[in-house]
Design a protein around this motif. Structure first.
Motif, PDB file in Angstrom:
ATOM      1  N   GLY A 254      57.334  15.448 -24.722  1.00 57.46           N
ATOM      2  CA  GLY A 254      57.117  15.044 -23.327  1.00 57.46           C
ATOM      3  C   GLY A 254      56.900  13.314 -23.325  1.00 57.46           C
ATOM      4  O   GLY A 254      57.360  12.653 -22.452  1.00 57.46           O
ATOM      5  N   LEU A 257      60.110  11.635 -23.584  1.00 61.02           N
ATOM      6  CA  LEU A 257      60.697  11.406 -22.209  1.00 61.02           C
ATOM      7  C   LEU A 257      60.368  10.489 -21.422  1.00 61.02           C
ATOM      8  O   LEU A 257      60.983   9.817 -20.561  1.00 61.02           O
ATOM      9  CB  LEU A 257      60.795  12.895 -21.828  1.00 61.02           C
ATOM     10  CG  LEU A 257      61.516  13.973 -22.549  1.00 61.02           C
ATOM     11  CD1 LEU A 257      61.525  15.207 -21.732  1.00 61.02           C
ATOM     12  CD2 LEU A 257      63.002  13.418 -22.571  1.00 61.02           C
ATOM     13  N   ARG A 258      59.069  10.396 -21.541  1.00 56.82           N
ATOM     14  CA  ARG A 258      58.215   9.518 -20.542  1.00 56.82           C
ATOM     15  C   ARG A 258      58.494   7.912 -20.884  1.00 56.82           C
ATOM     16  O   ARG A 258      58.878   7.145 -20.062  1.00 56.82           O
ATOM     17  CB  ARG A 258      56.722   9.792 -20.825  1.00 56.82           C
ATOM     18  CG  ARG A 258      55.877   8.926 -19.874  1.00 56.82           C
ATOM     19  CD  ARG A 258      54.289   9.241 -19.915  1.00 56.82           C
ATOM     20  NE  ARG A 258      53.627   8.365 -18.977  1.00 56.82           N
ATOM     21  CZ  ARG A 258      52.175   8.663 -18.712  1.00 56.82           C
ATOM     22  NH1 ARG A 258      51.582   9.644 -19.400  1.00 56.82           N
ATOM     23  NH2 ARG A 258      51.588   8.093 -17.725  1.00 56.82           N
ATOM     24  N   SER A 286      54.993  14.747 -20.334  1.00 55.32           N
ATOM     25  CA  SER A 286      55.647  13.365 -19.894  1.00 55.32           C
ATOM     26  C   SER A 286      55.393  12.886 -18.462  1.00 55.32           C
ATOM     27  O   SER A 286      55.899  12.049 -17.906  1.00 55.32           O
ATOM     28  CB  SER A 286      57.417  13.870 -19.625  1.00 55.32           C
ATOM     29  OG  SER A 286      57.220  14.908 -18.674  1.00 55.32           O
TER      30      SER A 286
END
Length: 402
Positions: A254, A257-258, A286
């Motif tokens: 997560g 992806l962030r 994320s």
């Protein structure tokens, strides 16, 4: 008079009829027959005569109190008033009253302690057993304000129910916005308690919001290579793809992806083998970026890298210890320059890039430390290291006017 006195005594000590035991009737008998305070009579005129007997049996006579010799009507009035005043003397029935009061207080304490114990047990049973909510088959529970809000704003999931905690203050406005979003999408809204939300998301930090929806799946790599990307495939455009090899921690995935979404990465591709799926925990970590950012997957990572190399892409790997890499040049991320599409490959949390993947890379990037490091802490968390590398590389992309 006697009955009124007893009633006031019962009310003063807080006793009910249930607590008046056998000692109560003994007290009544003695107080009415033997221990009743006797009446007092005015003193006799003759000094040698005795006063009237005390009690009905005629026993227990006491001499009248000595009065000063005062003549006239004043003496008569004072004599009559003082002779009626009660005398201080021990009353045996007091000990029966005190004993009964102590017994009643102990009984009351035991009764209340038992009731409090029952109340606490019942409260704990209710807290342990929240109202169960049956989930729709094939659904999952998203939790958190950002993931649920972005999932409602997109059309990538099928949505079933929205669960909100009743709130006040600033949080109440946020809940009102959720109700409007759900109404616009035709999603039923249920207001539930905190325990129900805790049970739905299994104790995760839900911020008062849970959303029942279908899971998100990885997109296939063939979809990423379709020619529907507009001008992304233009040779003048600098493309950055992030490839993840066996990232298993959902919190790390997560966070990756962030960072990728924030810093401008064009595509994220992950290996199917030994990799974390797109779960609600990944979406929460994320901050909802997973709900708006496509994530692709491939079951043959090495073939994918070879194909992109043949298309003119540069494949760049990452390493925490440069001395562990052989046959591939290692440079600092601060020295890296690029002028064509590039793929950044990130290895797993524990082992990093596999040897086979390293040999497919053109160069390896390392982050130089700012001090001499103690053994055991020579590396960074994978999501932190990726954020540093992506910022160093993407900042060059911005300087080129993209």
């Amino acid at each position: 008079m006697e009955q009124a006195l007893k009633s006031s005594v019962w009310r003063a000590v807080g006793l009910s009829l249930a607590h008046r035991g056998p000692w109560c009737w003994g007290l009544r008998y003695r107080s009415t027959q033997e221990l009743r305070p006797p009446p007092f009579a005015p003193p006799a005129t003759g000094g040698g005569e005795e006063g009237p007997p005390r009690g009905r049996d005629g026993g227990g006579q006491l001499p009248p109190p000595a009065l000063p010799e005062v003549s006239g009507t004043v003496a008569d009035s004072r004599t009559s008033s003082e002779s009626l005043a009660p005398q201080s003397r021990p009353r045996p029935w007091h000990k029966w009253y005190e004993r009964g009061a102590r017994q009643a207080a102990l009984a009351n304490a035991e009764l209340w302690s038992s009731r409090e114990g029952d109340f606490s047990k019942a409260r704990k049973r209710l807290e342990r057993k929240p109202v169960s909510i049956e989930r729709t088959k094939g659904s999952e529970i998203l939790f958190g304000i950002a993931p649920c809000s972005l999932a409602l704003s997109q059309s990538r999931r099928d949505l079933f129910r929205l669960f909100l905690k009743q709130s006040s203050g600033a949080r109440r406005l946020i809940m009102s916005e959720f109700v409007l979003q759900a109404t616009a999408r035709g999603v039923p809204v249920h207001h539930v308690g905190r325990r129900e939300l805790d049970a739905l998301c299994r104790g995760q930090v839900h911020q008062g919001v849970c959303l029942e929806a279908t899971p998100l799946r990885f997109k296939s790599l063939e979809e990423a290579e379709k020619p529907d990307l507009g001008d992304e495939e233009s040779p003048n455009r600098q493309l950055i793809w992030l490839v993840l090899e066996q990232i298993q921690d959902p919190m790390n995935l997560g966070a990756l992806l962030r960072s990728a979404y924030f810093l401008g990465v064009d595509r994220v591709v992950t290996s199917q083998r030994n990799s974390c799926p797109l779960t609600p925990t990944v979406s929460k970590a994320s901050s909802g970026a997973m709900e708006v950012f496509d994530v692709y997957s491939t079951d043959d990572l090495r073939s994918f890298l070879k194909a992109k190399t043949a298309e003119g892409w540069e494949v760049v790997g990452t390493v925490s210890k440069p001395e562990d890499v052989e046959d591939v040049p290692v440079i600092s991320c601060l020295e890296f320059r690029w002028n064509k599409p590039v793929i950044i490959v990130i290895g797993s949390e524990g082992d990093g890039l596999s040897l086979e993947t390293q040999l497919l890379c053109h160069r390896m990037l390392a982050i130089p430390p700012g001090r001499a490091l103690h053994p055991g802490i020579e590396s960074l968390n994978v999501s932190v290291a990726t954020g540093i590398l992506l910022h160093s590389i993407c900042s060059q992309k911005l300087r080129h006017g993209d």
